[in-house]
Design a protein around this motif. Sequence first.
Motif, short mmCIF file in Angstrom:
data_model
loop_
_atom_site.label_atom_id
_atom_site.label_comp_id
_atom_site.label_asym_id
_atom_site.label_seq_id
_atom_site.Cartn_x
_atom_site.Cartn_y
_atom_site.Cartn_z
N PRO A 140 0.83 -1.22 0.00
CA PRO A 140 0.00 0.00 0.00
C PRO A 140 0.86 1.27 0.00
CG PRO A 140 -0.70 -1.58 1.70
CD PRO A 140 0.62 -2.05 1.19
N GLY A 141 0.30 2.33 -0.51
CA GLY A 141 1.04 3.59 -0.62
C GLY A 141 1.51 4.12 0.73
N ASP A 142 0.66 4.04 1.76
CA ASP A 142 1.06 4.56 3.06
C ASP A 142 2.20 3.76 3.67
OD1 ASP A 142 -0.61 2.37 3.35
OD2 ASP A 142 -1.42 3.02 5.27
N VAL A 143 2.25 2.47 3.36
CA VAL A 143 3.35 1.63 3.83
C VAL A 143 4.63 1.98 3.06
CG1 VAL A 143 4.23 -0.75 3.92
CG2 VAL A 143 1.86 -0.26 4.58
N ALA A 144 4.50 2.11 1.75
CA ALA A 144 5.66 2.41 0.90
C ALA A 144 6.33 3.71 1.29
CB ALA A 144 5.23 2.45 -0.56
N ASN A 145 5.57 4.65 1.79
CA ASN A 145 6.11 5.96 2.14
C ASN A 145 6.50 6.07 3.61
OD1 ASN A 145 5.82 7.17 -0.46
ND2 ASN A 145 3.60 7.24 -0.11
N ASP A 146 6.39 4.96 4.35
CA ASP A 146 6.76 4.95 5.77
C ASP A 146 8.22 4.52 5.88
OD1 ASP A 146 6.51 5.16 8.48
OD2 ASP A 146 5.06 3.56 8.74
N TRP A 147 8.59 3.84 6.96
CA TRP A 147 9.98 3.45 7.16
C TRP A 147 10.47 2.44 6.12
CZ3 TRP A 147 11.43 -1.60 8.16
CH2 TRP A 147 10.40 -2.48 8.52
N TYR A 148 9.54 1.84 5.39
CA TYR A 148 9.90 0.88 4.34
C TYR A 148 10.51 1.56 3.10
CZ TYR A 148 6.79 -2.47 6.73
OH TYR A 148 6.18 -3.32 7.64
N ALA A 149 10.40 2.88 2.99
CA ALA A 149 10.75 3.61 1.77
C ALA A 149 12.09 3.22 1.14
CB ALA A 149 10.70 5.12 2.04
N PRO A 150 13.20 3.04 1.93
CA PRO A 150 14.48 2.68 1.30
C PRO A 150 14.47 1.33 0.58
CG PRO A 150 14.81 3.51 3.54
CD PRO A 150 13.34 3.27 3.37
N TYR A 151 13.46 0.53 0.86
CA TYR A 151 13.42 -0.83 0.30
C TYR A 151 12.28 -1.00 -0.70
CZ TYR A 151 15.96 -0.91 4.66
OH TYR A 151 16.82 -0.60 5.67
N ILE A 152 11.72 0.10 -1.16
CA ILE A 152 10.57 0.09 -2.05
C ILE A 152 10.94 0.72 -3.40
CG2 ILE A 152 8.25 1.04 -2.41
CD1 ILE A 152 8.20 -1.10 -0.34
N THR A 153 10.37 0.16 -4.44
CA THR A 153 10.52 0.75 -5.77
C THR A 153 9.14 0.84 -6.42
OG1 THR A 153 11.69 0.59 -7.88
CG2 THR A 153 10.89 -1.46 -6.93
N LYS A 154 9.04 1.70 -7.42
CA LYS A 154 7.75 1.91 -8.07
C LYS A 154 7.77 1.26 -9.45
CE LYS A 154 4.36 5.63 -8.15
NZ LYS A 154 4.15 7.09 -7.96
N LYS A 155 6.74 0.47 -9.74
CA LYS A 155 6.65 -0.19 -11.03
C LYS A 155 6.11 0.78 -12.08
CE LYS A 155 4.20 -3.74 -9.53
NZ LYS A 155 3.53 -5.07 -9.51
N ALA A 156 6.19 0.36 -13.33
CA ALA A 156 5.76 1.21 -14.44
C ALA A 156 4.29 1.58 -14.34
CB ALA A 156 6.03 0.50 -15.77
N ASN A 157 3.49 0.70 -13.78
CA ASN A 157 2.04 0.98 -13.65
C ASN A 157 1.70 1.82 -12.43
OD1 ASN A 157 2.41 -0.81 -11.60
ND2 ASN A 157 0.91 -2.33 -12.32
N GLY A 158 2.74 2.23 -11.68
CA GLY A 158 2.51 3.08 -10.51
C GLY A 158 2.38 2.33 -9.20
N ASP A 159 2.31 0.99 -9.25
CA ASP A 159 2.22 0.20 -8.02
C ASP A 159 3.58 0.14 -7.33
OD1 ASP A 159 -0.41 -0.28 -8.52
OD2 ASP A 159 -0.11 -2.30 -9.35
N PHE A 160 3.54 -0.05 -6.01
CA PHE A 160 4.77 -0.16 -5.23
C PHE A 160 5.12 -1.64 -5.03
CE2 PHE A 160 3.00 3.94 -3.86
CZ PHE A 160 4.09 4.77 -4.11
N THR A 161 6.42 -1.92 -5.06
CA THR A 161 6.90 -3.26 -4.77
C THR A 161 8.25 -3.15 -4.07
OG1 THR A 161 7.34 -5.44 -5.70
CG2 THR A 161 8.13 -3.54 -6.96
N PHE A 162 8.73 -4.27 -3.53
CA PHE A 162 10.02 -4.25 -2.83
C PHE A 162 11.15 -4.37 -3.84
CE2 PHE A 162 7.17 -5.46 0.62
CZ PHE A 162 7.65 -4.66 1.64
N ILE A 163 12.30 -3.81 -3.48
CA ILE A 163 13.47 -3.88 -4.36
C ILE A 163 13.89 -5.35 -4.49
CG2 ILE A 163 14.24 -1.54 -3.79
CD1 ILE A 163 16.26 -2.76 -1.85
N SER A 164 14.65 -5.64 -5.50
CA SER A 164 15.03 -7.04 -5.80
C SER A 164 15.82 -7.67 -4.66
CB SER A 164 15.83 -7.10 -7.10
OG SER A 164 16.99 -6.29 -7.01
N ASP A 165 16.66 -6.89 -3.95
CA ASP A 165 17.43 -7.46 -2.83
C ASP A 165 16.50 -8.05 -1.77
OD1 ASP A 165 19.82 -6.90 -3.94
OD2 ASP A 165 20.40 -5.29 -2.55
#
Length: 467
Positions: free
Chosen positions: A359-384
């Motif tokens: 979710p967007g609120d999670v992606a923008n919280d403390w998780y932010a350094p480990y989150i990337t944005k996909k082409a469709n605008g959805d958030f996902t975790f970095i490959s690591d």
Amino acid sequence: MENTSAEKPSINSVLKESLGNIQNIAGADTAAPEKPDNMVVVDYKMVTFSLSGKDYAIDIMKVKEIAKAGRFTYVPNALPFVLGVYNLRGDIIPIIDLRLFFNIEMPEREYDALENMLIVSVGELTFGVVVDEIDKVVGIQKSSINPPHPLFGDISIKYIQGVVEVNNRLYILLDIEKIFGSKSDSKSSETAAMREMAARASVAAPAAGVKKAAAPAPKKEEKVDYSFVVDSLSSMRKFTASSLNDKWMQVRYKEWEGERGKGKTQLQNPADADMFLKKFFSPFSGTWWDKAYADSIFKALPDNTAKQIVVWNPGCGKGAETYSLACVLKKRYPEAKLRIYAHEVDLLSISNAPLLAVPGDVANDWYAPYITKKANGDFTFISDIRDSIMFEYHDCANTNNLPSCDIIFARDVLSFLSESAQQTVIADFSEKLKGNGIVILGQNESLEENPKWSATKVGTVTIFGKK
């Protein structure tokens, strides 16, 4: 009990005749005429009855008579399945509703309704047992009784003596002695309840209209017995009370008694079990962690300079906990390669976990350094993070082919295994865990009672290590 028709004899009369017949069979002379080979010898009789549309039976030798009665005398602080006491020709007996005892659904009781009762004797005690309908006396060969099976009936297999088929009807034969405690463990709550009710009967006699001069015994301090709650949690929610969570159980039961009232602590249905267990689960169980909790886990993680950190996370649920843990581990051990074995027995959850949306609120919280944005605008975790986790369908109570682990993260998992499975998995923890490794359990689970484990509290988190 009144006959249902002028031609049909009462079950009481059949009981008397059957008891006489059984005695005649038991004392038959060996010189009696031989019976044809195809004649079925009846050496066991049972009284049959129904509970919620299913056929049950008990040994006729345990039944004194049948009766219809209602408006039983209330006894304070009785358990919910105890309807009260009843004056049976001058004897005051406790009345137990088997439907409530077994947590079987039943229609709402009408105040003035007469109940169908079996008057049973177990040892020196007599009880009235309320059922839906009393059917008939059935004679069988004892050898035709099959062993009990958990698929039969809506009740625990420990109360089933066997299963027998007669005229295309399947009867579940109850072990009345185990139900009422003659053979069962004296610590059982049902046993304690039955004996307590039998003892209270003489005290309740004046309220039932019988004069007795018995003075109440002096009060003794008794150890709290909540095993009836334990049994209900096990049957309704597969929660196993053991040394792993005993401290929490004791505290929670006292709270529960305060919430519900003394004598009203029986769990009537799964909703009650859920309410009782609501305070058991760890913070953010099954969902995304907030920063404060993530920081508390970070502080609890020990120093480790290994190039690879191996983590076992049984009971990973839908994946939110595993991803949260992975982010904390990445922050704590930035140079190490993470290998997280995430196991779950819910096939749907484990299948969807690798694709879990952030979710967007999670992606923008403390998780932010480990989150990337996909082409469709959805958030996902970095490959690591994604590549470090191996989601697998697996039951931790079975063989676990894992490498040696630095960390075992198993919150609120063990308490939902049987006690024998708990011991098996804890032994597996000890085998799989490295010498400097740690185990983190749920906030209300502990290995402190186990002499093989040591406990260290770091802030709000307790970690366990091998001694």
